[in-house]
Scaffold this active site. Structure first.
Site, mmCIF file in Angstrom:
data_model
loop_
_atom_site.group_PDB
_atom_site.id
_atom_site.type_symbol
_atom_site.label_atom_id
_atom_site.label_comp_id
_atom_site.label_asym_id
_atom_site.label_seq_id
_atom_site.Cartn_x
_atom_site.Cartn_y
_atom_site.Cartn_z
ATOM 1 N N HIS A 1 5.323 -5.047 1.469
ATOM 2 C CA HIS A 1 3.898 -4.970 1.084
ATOM 3 C C HIS A 1 3.090 -6.002 1.868
ATOM 4 O O HIS A 1 2.006 -5.733 2.368
ATOM 5 C CB HIS A 1 3.739 -5.305 -0.410
ATOM 6 C CG HIS A 1 4.047 -4.165 -1.346
ATOM 7 N ND1 HIS A 1 3.405 -2.960 -1.285
ATOM 8 C CD2 HIS A 1 4.908 -4.074 -2.401
ATOM 9 C CE1 HIS A 1 3.861 -2.160 -2.251
ATOM 10 N NE2 HIS A 1 4.782 -2.800 -2.942
ATOM 11 N N GLU B 1 3.286 1.621 -1.175
ATOM 12 C CA GLU B 1 4.689 1.680 -1.591
ATOM 13 C C GLU B 1 5.572 2.174 -0.453
ATOM 14 O O GLU B 1 6.734 1.779 -0.348
ATOM 15 C CB GLU B 1 4.857 2.593 -2.804
ATOM 16 C CG GLU B 1 4.541 1.925 -4.137
ATOM 17 C CD GLU B 1 5.363 0.668 -4.403
ATOM 18 O OE1 GLU B 1 6.596 0.706 -4.209
ATOM 19 O OE2 GLU B 1 4.776 -0.349 -4.788
ATOM 20 N N HIS C 1 11.302 -5.915 -0.569
ATOM 21 C CA HIS C 1 10.252 -4.999 -1.030
ATOM 22 C C HIS C 1 8.869 -5.655 -0.952
ATOM 23 O O HIS C 1 7.950 -5.133 -0.318
ATOM 24 C CB HIS C 1 10.557 -4.567 -2.474
ATOM 25 C CG HIS C 1 9.540 -3.636 -3.066
ATOM 26 N ND1 HIS C 1 9.715 -2.275 -3.097
ATOM 27 C CD2 HIS C 1 8.328 -3.864 -3.634
ATOM 28 C CE1 HIS C 1 8.660 -1.703 -3.653
ATOM 29 N NE2 HIS C 1 7.794 -2.653 -3.999
ATOM 30 N N GLU C 2 8.732 -6.808 -1.583
ATOM 31 C CA GLU C 2 7.421 -7.482 -1.583
ATOM 32 C C GLU C 2 7.054 -7.907 -0.157
ATOM 33 O O GLU C 2 5.882 -7.865 0.224
ATOM 34 C CB GLU C 2 7.416 -8.688 -2.529
ATOM 35 C CG GLU C 2 7.732 -8.375 -4.008
ATOM 36 C CD GLU C 2 6.890 -7.257 -4.624
ATOM 37 O OE1 GLU C 2 5.732 -7.068 -4.201
ATOM 38 O OE2 GLU C 2 7.405 -6.554 -5.526
HETATM 39 ZN ZN ZN Z 1 5.821 -2.166 -4.691
#
Ligand code: ZN
Length: 502
Positions: free
Chosen positions: A269, A295, A265-266
């Site tokens: 980003h 997101e 997830h990170e």
């Molecule tokens: Zn996030």
């Protein structure tokens, strides 16, 4: 005169960026390495640089440059990047200028106190400790956005702050569409029963888990020469500049899967931040404040790609080398574990399907707070009723109910919808990607994930915040926001995984 103002303006932006750079670094250090005894000094430094930064962004001198460059004859001579920068920064400047300084500092103080009260109240699972603070934060947040945009409705301003151009009419439409499609799907999944995950129980070496994070970050395309990693209480990503985007993770001995998905997830980003066009440096386009769009990128890697069997095919043996327990776990069992859909009380632990309902609940709560002016002491009951209506379960205490998230304690109302907007954008991006490049499963199974990362770089990341989310959807998918592609993705995936008819 023209050139002169533009040069001065660019210099001024560069100066402001230096303060941001230092502030970001101080926050990063505070959340990762700063020792207990150094926290106070670090906080003082942060306060000093924040105040200076606020002064720079509200200085008359800065406002005059913005106004000068907004005059038609000057504005028309600017390139598109500078036009967008001037337009956005003038809007921000005017919004901030309307906020009385005294109000701003007391709002900041109220929020800081409220955050601390929330932490304690959450630990004690006692809403009454937090209620007076929440009440104050709500009324001051209303005042705050009223200063910013006196003619707009408060909740609309808040939604726009986190996802430019977004409004409640659009969100109502797509959230309703989604809710209608999700409830029957969830029922079918629940009737199929929970998988047996006992094969995954055990204790997992923390150092090895860090190597798994490194492996996953490289696999999805995180550039180690333009980033760094560290540990923190809650995983986050921080952008110092395009050449330095950092991620953190949090490891647990009993649950290696949570850290794996935080890493992905990170990493998503960070890949966004690392691939913005360097020509945007020091301009407004370098800063992506559209949380839904951001997101969508982290969640694309985490959910759309990361929770597929095909994502793991090329690296599952490597995972087994780093964490030998996985050698005994067949890939299919692992796939069931990372797609174990079931209603649960805590948003951050929810699977990708029920997660949507957690967000819809929060959105409905925020409308109750800002539109219906629901009294604060009625909110816990409303939360629990909505939980029962949407997920069929009821919290036993407020710690696992209304107190679970920190967002409202610091006034971040209007932020929650962006998580789900991101997932809906993802359904649409997936559809567009497969139309252009064929089956994602084939690409992943053949170890060609870099082609997907490059596609995202090319279509989305390089533009930073040049386009609003709605414009990105038009450019990439050729249509406006719809919940249907996300629903199609869920329906196909879970019918196959759980073996029921669509
Ligand atoms: Zn996030």
């Amino acid at each position: 005169m023209n050139n002169n103002t533009l040069e001065q303006f660019k210099e001024y932006l560069h100066k402001m960026r230096q303060y941001d750079h230092v502030l970001t670094l101080l926050y990063w250090d505070l959340s990762t390495l700063a020792p207990e005894k150094g926290v106070e000094a670090r906080m003082n430094a942060i306060n000093y640089f924040s105040t200076e930064s606020f002064r720079l962004s509200t200085a008359d001198e800065y406002g005059e440059m913005l106004k000068e460059l907004s005059k038609p004859e000057q504005f028309d001579a600017l390139d598109e990047t500078m036009q967008l920068t001037v337009k956005r920064y003038l809007r921000d400047y005017e919004r901030f200028k309307r906020i009385p300084e005294e109000f701003y500092s007391s709002y900041t103080e109220v929020k800081t106190r409220s955050e601390r009260a929330w932490e304690k109240a959450k630990r004690a699972a006692d809403f009454s400790q937090f209620a007076p603070h929440l009440e104050k934060v709500i009324s001051m947040t209303k005042e705050y956005v009223h200063y910013m945009e006196p003619d707009e409705e408060a909740y609309e301003v808040l939604l726009d702050l986190y996802e430019e151009g977004m409004d409640s009419k659009t969100i109502d439409r797509v959230f309703d569409e989604l809710k209608e499609g999700l409830l029957p799907l969830l029922k079918k999944i629940e009737e199929s029963g929970r998988p047996d995950l006992s094969a995954l129980e055990g204790t997992y070496d923390m150092e090895a888990q860090k190597k798994v994070q490194d492996m996953l970050l490289s696999y999805i395309g995180f550039d180690k020469d333009a980033g760094a990693t560290a540990e923190s209480e809650h995983p986050f990503t921080t952008d110092l500049c395009i050449g330095d985007v950092r991620v953190t993770n949090h490891y647990s001995e009993k649950d290696p899967i949570s850290a794996m998905f935080s890493a992905i997830h990170e990493g998503g980003h960070a890949i966004f931040g690392q691939n913005i066009d360097p020509a945007y440096e020091d301009t407004a386009l370098e800063q992506v404040n559209m949380m839904g769009l951001h997101e969508s990128q982290s969640r694309f890697f985490e959910n759309i790609l990361g929770r597929r069997r095909s994502f793991w095919v090329p690296i599952y043996d490597k995972l087994g080398e780093l964490l030998p327990q996985f050698r005994k776990v067949p890939l299919d069992t692992f796939c069931r574990a990372i797609n174990d859909v079931h209603p649960s009380l805590i948003r951050t632990e929810a699977d990708e399907v029920t997660y949507c309902l957690h967000i819809i609940l929060r959105y409905e709560m925020e409308k109750a707070i800002f539109r219906d002016n629901t009294p604060v002491d009625e909110l816990p009951q409303l939360w629990n009723d909505k939980m029962e209506e949407l997920l069929g379960i009821r919290p036993e205490n407020d710690g696992e109910g209304i107190l679970q998230d920190m967002h409202w304690s610091d006034g971040s109302f209007g932020y929650f919808p962006s998580y789900l907007l991101g997932s809906m954008y993802d359904g649409m991006f997936l559809e567009a990607l497969e139309k252009e490049k064929g089956s994602v499963d084939t690409i992943l199974e053949e170890g060609r994930i870099s082609e997907i990362t490059s596609w995202l770089n090319e279509k989305i990341h390089r533009y930073g915040s040049r386009y609003t989310s709605a414009e990105v959807l038009q450019r990439v998918c050729g249509k406006e926001l719809s919940a249907q592609p996300l629903l199609d993705y869920f329906n196909q995936k879970y019918a196959k995984l759980y073996g029921f008819q669509k």
